[in-house]
Write a protein that holds these residues in place. Structure first.
Motif, PDB file in Angstrom:
ATOM      1  N   ASP A 164      26.529 -12.001 -75.758  1.00 53.18           N
ATOM      2  CA  ASP A 164      25.877 -13.188 -75.958  1.00 53.18           C
ATOM      3  C   ASP A 164      26.629 -13.357 -77.253  1.00 53.18           C
ATOM      4  N   HIS A 174      30.142   1.467 -74.238  1.00 50.44           N
ATOM      5  CA  HIS A 174      30.535   0.495 -74.836  1.00 50.44           C
ATOM      6  C   HIS A 174      31.142  -0.520 -75.302  1.00 50.44           C
ATOM      7  N   SER A 221      20.745   0.104 -76.670  1.00 49.59           N
ATOM      8  CA  SER A 221      22.219   1.369 -76.384  1.00 49.59           C
ATOM      9  C   SER A 221      21.484   2.679 -77.328  1.00 49.59           C
ATOM     10  N   THR A 222      20.823   1.863 -78.044  1.00 49.14           N
ATOM     11  CA  THR A 222      20.332   2.659 -79.352  1.00 49.14           C
ATOM     12  C   THR A 222      19.801   4.154 -79.189  1.00 49.14           C
ATOM     13  N   GLU A 232      13.811 -10.067 -79.780  1.00 49.60           N
ATOM     14  CA  GLU A 232      14.753  -8.968 -79.093  1.00 49.60           C
ATOM     15  C   GLU A 232      14.100  -8.920 -77.580  1.00 49.60           C
ATOM     16  N   ASN A 259      24.548  -6.128 -79.763  1.00 53.35           N
ATOM     17  CA  ASN A 259      25.877  -5.255 -78.771  1.00 53.35           C
ATOM     18  C   ASN A 259      26.966  -6.575 -78.353  1.00 53.35           C
ATOM     19  N   LEU A 277      27.210   4.092 -83.892  1.00 57.86           N
ATOM     20  CA  LEU A 277      26.681   3.789 -84.815  1.00 57.86           C
ATOM     21  C   LEU A 277      26.839   3.746 -86.702  1.00 57.86           C
ATOM     22  N   MET A 330      23.379  10.030 -83.303  1.00 57.28           N
ATOM     23  CA  MET A 330      24.240  10.677 -84.236  1.00 57.28           C
ATOM     24  C   MET A 330      25.073   9.988 -85.392  1.00 57.28           C
TER      25      MET A 330
HETATM   26  C1  LIG Z   1      25.026   7.460 -73.604  1.00 60.65           C
HETATM   27  C2  LIG Z   1      25.071   6.727 -75.306  1.00 60.65           C
HETATM   28  C3  LIG Z   1      25.052   8.143 -76.530  1.00 60.65           C
HETATM   29  C4  LIG Z   1      25.468   7.155 -77.391  1.00 60.65           C
HETATM   30  N1  LIG Z   1      25.476   7.770 -78.465  1.00 60.65           N
HETATM   31  C5  LIG Z   1      26.016   7.941 -79.389  1.00 60.65           C
HETATM   32  C6  LIG Z   1      25.900   8.667 -80.746  1.00 60.65           C
HETATM   33  O1  LIG Z   1      25.549   9.507 -80.438  1.00 60.65           O
HETATM   34  N2  LIG Z   1      26.289   7.761 -81.912  1.00 60.65           N
HETATM   35  C7  LIG Z   1      27.298   7.281 -82.306  1.00 60.65           C
HETATM   36  O2  LIG Z   1      27.178   6.602 -82.927  1.00 60.65           O
HETATM   37  N3  LIG Z   1      26.914   5.945 -80.687  1.00 60.65           N
HETATM   38  C8  LIG Z   1      26.761   6.574 -79.955  1.00 60.65           C
HETATM   39  N4  LIG Z   1      26.590   5.578 -79.228  1.00 60.65           N
HETATM   40  C9  LIG Z   1      26.930   4.057 -78.593  1.00 60.65           C
HETATM   41  C10 LIG Z   1      25.705   3.363 -80.106  1.00 60.65           C
HETATM   42  O3  LIG Z   1      24.744   4.144 -79.230  1.00 60.65           O
HETATM   43  C11 LIG Z   1      26.032   2.108 -79.718  1.00 60.65           C
HETATM   44  O4  LIG Z   1      26.919   1.364 -80.536  1.00 60.65           O
HETATM   45  C12 LIG Z   1      24.603   1.336 -80.944  1.00 60.65           C
HETATM   46  O5  LIG Z   1      23.352   2.068 -80.013  1.00 60.65           O
HETATM   47  C13 LIG Z   1      25.161  -0.156 -80.639  1.00 60.65           C
HETATM   48  O6  LIG Z   1      23.818  -0.371 -82.081  1.00 60.65           O
HETATM   49  P1  LIG Z   1      23.239  -1.818 -81.894  1.00 60.65           P
HETATM   50  O7  LIG Z   1      22.409  -2.737 -82.689  1.00 60.65           O
HETATM   51  O8  LIG Z   1      24.512  -2.546 -81.918  1.00 60.65           O
HETATM   52  O9  LIG Z   1      23.450  -3.086 -79.939  1.00 60.65           O
HETATM   53  P2  LIG Z   1      21.912  -2.241 -79.241  1.00 60.65           P
HETATM   54  O10 LIG Z   1      20.951  -1.035 -79.673  1.00 60.65           O
HETATM   55  O11 LIG Z   1      22.228  -1.987 -77.994  1.00 60.65           O
HETATM   56  O12 LIG Z   1      20.683  -3.205 -79.581  1.00 60.65           O
HETATM   57  C14 LIG Z   1      21.026  -4.137 -79.206  1.00 60.65           C
HETATM   58  C15 LIG Z   1      19.766  -4.825 -78.641  1.00 60.65           C
HETATM   59  O13 LIG Z   1      20.252  -6.525 -78.271  1.00 60.65           O
HETATM   60  C16 LIG Z   1      19.085  -6.831 -77.086  1.00 60.65           C
HETATM   61  N5  LIG Z   1      19.395  -7.932 -77.015  1.00 60.65           N
HETATM   62  C17 LIG Z   1      20.774  -8.687 -76.013  1.00 60.65           C
HETATM   63  N6  LIG Z   1      20.666  -9.780 -76.240  1.00 60.65           N
HETATM   64  C18 LIG Z   1      19.996 -10.632 -76.271  1.00 60.65           C
HETATM   65  C19 LIG Z   1      19.279 -11.827 -76.832  1.00 60.65           C
HETATM   66  N7  LIG Z   1      19.958 -12.458 -75.675  1.00 60.65           N
HETATM   67  N8  LIG Z   1      18.476 -12.104 -77.247  1.00 60.65           N
HETATM   68  C20 LIG Z   1      17.687 -10.879 -77.487  1.00 60.65           C
HETATM   69  N9  LIG Z   1      17.615  -9.658 -77.854  1.00 60.65           N
HETATM   70  C21 LIG Z   1      19.357  -9.433 -76.967  1.00 60.65           C
HETATM   71  C22 LIG Z   1      19.307  -6.190 -76.612  1.00 60.65           C
HETATM   72  O14 LIG Z   1      18.121  -5.751 -75.549  1.00 60.65           O
HETATM   73  C23 LIG Z   1      18.921  -4.337 -77.811  1.00 60.65           C
HETATM   74  O15 LIG Z   1      17.343  -3.747 -77.767  1.00 60.65           O
HETATM   75  C24 LIG Z   1      26.189   5.698 -77.640  1.00 60.65           C
HETATM   76  C25 LIG Z   1      26.051   4.928 -76.608  1.00 60.65           C
HETATM   77  C26 LIG Z   1      25.669   5.660 -75.001  1.00 60.65           C
HETATM   78  C27 LIG Z   1      25.519   4.293 -73.413  1.00 60.65           C
END
Ligand SMILES: Cc1cc2nc3c(=O)[nH]c(=O)nc-3n(C[C@H](O)[C@H](O)[C@H](O)COP(=O)(O)OP(=O)(O)OC[C@H]3O[C@@H](n4cnc5c(N)ncnc54)[C@H](O)[C@@H]3O)c2cc1C
Length: 470
Positions: free
Chosen positions: A234, A398, A53-54, A45, A204, A446, A60
């Motif tokens: 990335d 996103h 973004s989570t 991480e 993400n 999510l 939800m």
């Molecule tokens: C304000 C807001 C509200 C939302 N509400 C909802 C909701 O209620 N329900 C829903 O379904 N969706 C919601 N979404 C969308 C949801 O948050 C995302 O779709 C989801 O969190 C994506 O999860 P993820 O694990 O793919 O990415 P993330 O949770 O973004 O995790 C990706 C991680 O990778 C890390 N990372 C990135 N590049 C690198 C790298 N090169 N090396 C190491 N680490 C790296 C980042 O730091 C991050 O911690 C919302 C989005 C926002 C912005």
């Protein structure tokens, strides 16, 4: 050797079975899945504390057929969820991935709750746009920060290693696309190289990368990005260097309800419970019930890119079930008016226009007239005085395009066959929201983060445990 990647000389600082890039919902669920299968993953991480973004989300998670739904007498099936996803995406989402995600959704939420003690409750009382049943499962606070806290507690209990301050910069792969390891950079400029048998990309999309936004989503390149800034595309760039296919790169989730200038997400439950959205001239400009994603575009098209959410006491009470809403209230984001004139004056909107708009919605509610934007007002009581308002703008939440995967979350190469040992989920993979902003069904983010994390973990575990070529 592929451009952007290089072959390893076979020497790594450490070797792990599976490296997971990104510690958000997708990465942590993949890690828990692998740990359950007896495999020790390493989560990498870039931040000092995993948030992603989570952690910024409302937490939800859509899921169908859960015991939490059954306890409330809610009937919901995989077929219903698949139907809702494809109806919103106009049939553009990959049917195999949609089916896999929908099928996994109920068991995955139950597994998180029952096996890993992540606290989730069913969000009832109203339907999110496009849902045919109540199926949002969220922490009681309705905050993604609590979803992250619960997931991190579960990871700790499972003794999963999360290496923080570890920004992955490069994948090492050979001509056949097999990833042998990766390189990460530390904040002090140091670097480490880690060998692995499989990689899960859970980092993400490209919402934080202005150049990629300008290329793929120019309409939103200058809009406020409300997601995690570390999501720099990335996964897409490494995947492309390995010959992977990408799809729907112009797709994204917007949101038409970010309190401004406070920068706090205001739950769309206000609109689904009877609230309306007007522009600064006092007029509605779209159906608030199509979806909060495409509403971002409509709000940004209004004068000043602004609009007001209008609601009454009943809806104010419902909003207070959401921690973010209470934050907005405490920050002074809510304006009040004992009647139409005083609210119009409080928000500097022409009173006659606001009065006309409200009278129109009353006529829609009692069936005297039909909403030209197509919203059905007959299912909720019309707004009554006193009235309340929050000023909001539209934002990019996103990106939805990404690496093309199969139903096993395996990243596909240019010929459509899976790369040997590369998996992707969440925002790193192409989503299930079709090609445009309108294709995003509530919770698709999510839904794909959690369930593709689960599926990627299962696929990687199968690869390691059986020593199979995937
Ligand atoms: C304000 C807001 C509200 C939302 N509400 C909802 C909701 O209620 N329900 C829903 O379904 N969706 C919601 N979404 C969308 C949801 O948050 C995302 O779709 C989801 O969190 C994506 O999860 P993820 O694990 O793919 O990415 P993330 O949770 O973004 O995790 C990706 C991680 O990778 C890390 N990372 C990135 N590049 C690198 C790298 N090169 N090396 C190491 N680490 C790296 C980042 O730091 C991050 O911690 C919302 C989005 C926002 C912005």
């Amino acid at each position: 050797m592929n451009p952007g990647s290089r072959e390893s000389d076979g020497t790594f600082d450490i070797e792990v079975p599976v490296a997971i890039v990104g510690g958000g919902a997708c990465g942590l669920v993949a890690a828990l899945t692998l740990a359950d299968a007896g495999i020790t993953p390493l989560v990498l991480e870039r931040d000092a504390l995993p948030t992603g973004s989570t952690g910024l989300s409302s937490g939800m998670i859509p899921a169908c057929g859960t015991h939490l739904q059954r306890a409330e007498g809610v009937e919901d099936t995989v077929e219903m969820l698949v139907h809702d996803i494809q109806a919103k995406a106009k049939g553009q989402a990959d049917p195999a991935v949609v089916a896999a995600v929908a099928k996994a959704s109920g068991p995955t939420v139950e597994w998180l709750v029952d096996d890993h003690h992540v606290e989730l409750t069913l969000v009832g009382g109203f339907l999110y746009p496009g849902f045919s049943a109540p199926r949002m499962h969220a922490p009681p606070s309705r905050q993604g920060a609590d979803l992250m806290a619960g997931s991190l507690r579960a990871a700790e209990a499972a003794e999963i290693d999360i290496m923080v301050n570890a920004k992955v910069t490069e994948l090492f792969a050979g001509e056949d696309g097999r990833v042998a390891g990766l390189r990460l950079e530390r904040p002090d400029g140091g670097a480490e190289e880690i060998g692995c048998q499989a990689v899960v990309l859970a980092c993400n999309g490209y919402g934080g990368n202005t150049d990629m936004l300008a290329e793929h989503i120019p309409d939103m390149a200058s809009a406020e990005y409300f997601g995690h800034p570390g999501n720099q595309g990335d996964a897409v760039n490494w995947g492309r260097a390995l010959g992977a296919r990408t799809r729907h790169m112009g797709a994204y989730q917007g949101h038409g309800s970010v309190a401004t200038p406070h920068g706090i997400l205001i739950t769309w439950a206000l609109m689904m419970n009877g609230g309306i959205q007007i522009n600064t001239s006092g007029h509605r400009f779209s159906s608030e019930h199509r979806g909060y994603s495409e509403q971002a575009v409509d709000v940004l098209a209004q004068p000043g890119g602004l609009s007001w959410l209008i609601f009454d006491d009943r809806i104010l009470q419902l909003g207070r079930d959401f921690a973010e809403f209470n934050l907005a209230e405490a920050a002074g984001a809510i304006r009040h008016g004992a009647d139409v004139d005083s609210l119009a004056s409080a928000i500097d909107v022409p009173a006659p226009a606001l009065a006309l708009t409200l009278a129109e919605t009353h006529a829609f509610a009692d069936g005297r007239n039909r909403d030209p934007f197509g919203r059905d007002f007959t299912t909720q009581p019309p707004l009554s005085q006193p009235l309340h308002a929050i000023k909001v703008t539209g934002a990019l939440f996103h990106t939805q395009g990404g690496l093309e995967i199969d139903a096993g979350a395996r990243v596909l190469g240019s010929d459509g066959s899976p790369l040997p040992n590369l998996y992707a989920g969440g925002g790193a993979a192409c989503g299930i929201s079709g090609s445009q902003v309108w294709g995003y069904l509530s919770g698709n983010g999510l839904l794909t983060a959690v369930n593709l994390g689960r599926i990627a973990g299962q696929s990687a575990a199968r690869q390691i445990n059986q020593g199979i070529e995937t």
